[in-house]
Design an enzyme around this catalytic site. Sequence first.
Site, PDB file in Angstrom:
ATOM      1  N   HIS A 115       0.465  10.903  -1.787  1.00  0.00           N
ATOM      2  CA  HIS A 115      -0.802  10.717  -1.083  1.00  0.00           C
ATOM      3  C   HIS A 115      -1.176  11.966  -0.312  1.00  0.00           C
ATOM      4  O   HIS A 115      -2.244  12.525  -0.502  1.00  0.00           O
ATOM      5  CB  HIS A 115      -0.714   9.511  -0.136  1.00  0.00           C
ATOM      6  CG  HIS A 115      -2.031   9.129   0.460  1.00  0.00           C
ATOM      7  ND1 HIS A 115      -2.665   9.888   1.423  1.00  0.00           N
ATOM      8  CD2 HIS A 115      -2.844   8.074   0.227  1.00  0.00           C
ATOM      9  CE1 HIS A 115      -3.813   9.312   1.746  1.00  0.00           C
ATOM     10  NE2 HIS A 115      -3.948   8.214   1.035  1.00  0.00           N
ATOM     11  N   HIS A 158       0.821  -1.209   0.000  1.00  0.00           N
ATOM     12  CA  HIS A 158       0.000   0.000   0.000  1.00  0.00           C
ATOM     13  C   HIS A 158       0.862   1.270   0.000  1.00  0.00           C
ATOM     14  O   HIS A 158       1.842   1.352   0.717  1.00  0.00           O
ATOM     15  CB  HIS A 158      -0.877  -0.019   1.257  1.00  0.00           C
ATOM     16  CG  HIS A 158      -1.770   1.162   1.389  1.00  0.00           C
ATOM     17  ND1 HIS A 158      -1.792   1.962   2.509  1.00  0.00           N
ATOM     18  CD2 HIS A 158      -2.683   1.695   0.536  1.00  0.00           C
ATOM     19  CE1 HIS A 158      -2.691   2.926   2.344  1.00  0.00           C
ATOM     20  NE2 HIS A 158      -3.241   2.789   1.159  1.00  0.00           N
TER      21      HIS A 158
END
EC number: 4.6.1.-
Length: 273
Positions: free
Chosen positions: A41, A5
Amino acid sequence: WIMGHMVNAIYQIDEFVNLGANSIETDVSFDDNANPEYTYHGIPCDCGRSCLKWENYNDFLKGLRSATTPGNSKYQSKLILVVFDLKTGSLYDNQASEAGKKLAKNLLKHYWNNGNNGGRAYIVLSIPDLNHYPLIKGFTDTLKQEGHPELLEKVGYDFSGNDAIGDVVKAYKKAGVSGHVWQSDGITNCLLRGLSRVKDAVANRDSGKGYINKVYYWTVDKRATTRDALDAGVDGVMTNYPDVIADVMNEAAYKNKVRLATYEDSPWVTFKK
């Protein structure tokens, strides 16, 4: 598929694969003109992770190409699938198609090397908003126009917004997609989420007349959650700790039931028990 991830810096590719991941998820942010700009992110992100690692998108693609091109000194044979988590929330709905076009051109040039012995990993375009379905058509039309329709064999799709499965299917129909469908379900590791929608997605996948080919669950960091996800029949788990998932897969209850996917396992074909 053990899906590492938030792999947004090039050095993290090796880090996650060496921990046991055969797949990675990478965030893609866009500029105001719908150009893919950074693998980034930002805050907030999963608990226990740094949210701020980044590369220029094109640089990341080149690093990824090295890691997935046989014969390259950086080649990682286990890395077979890459999920691009497209952060299209910053775009207006009418920019989705343009984002798809630009994404296709970037991938064609920097990852697929214009179709000349580029990276071999399968790619999933993961879109958070059903209204952004035109991104898919922008992407597929561009690859065809650029003379590389064969690369669409390497591309799949995911709507990651946890929408009702029926609504997801409608969006795919509008986008002209009839295969290569992954369905994600999940929530940040800071919160708990049940498995009822995962089970719905698995039932659609296994119905023989459903739309879904593969199901993955995110973000799975604990052994108990991993077991629950495997018991529910998922094809992939996205995790911050690939070694934890690998350990559970080696437990007596699972080691004869599940195995790590290899390059020969098509990510677009529903697995028949």
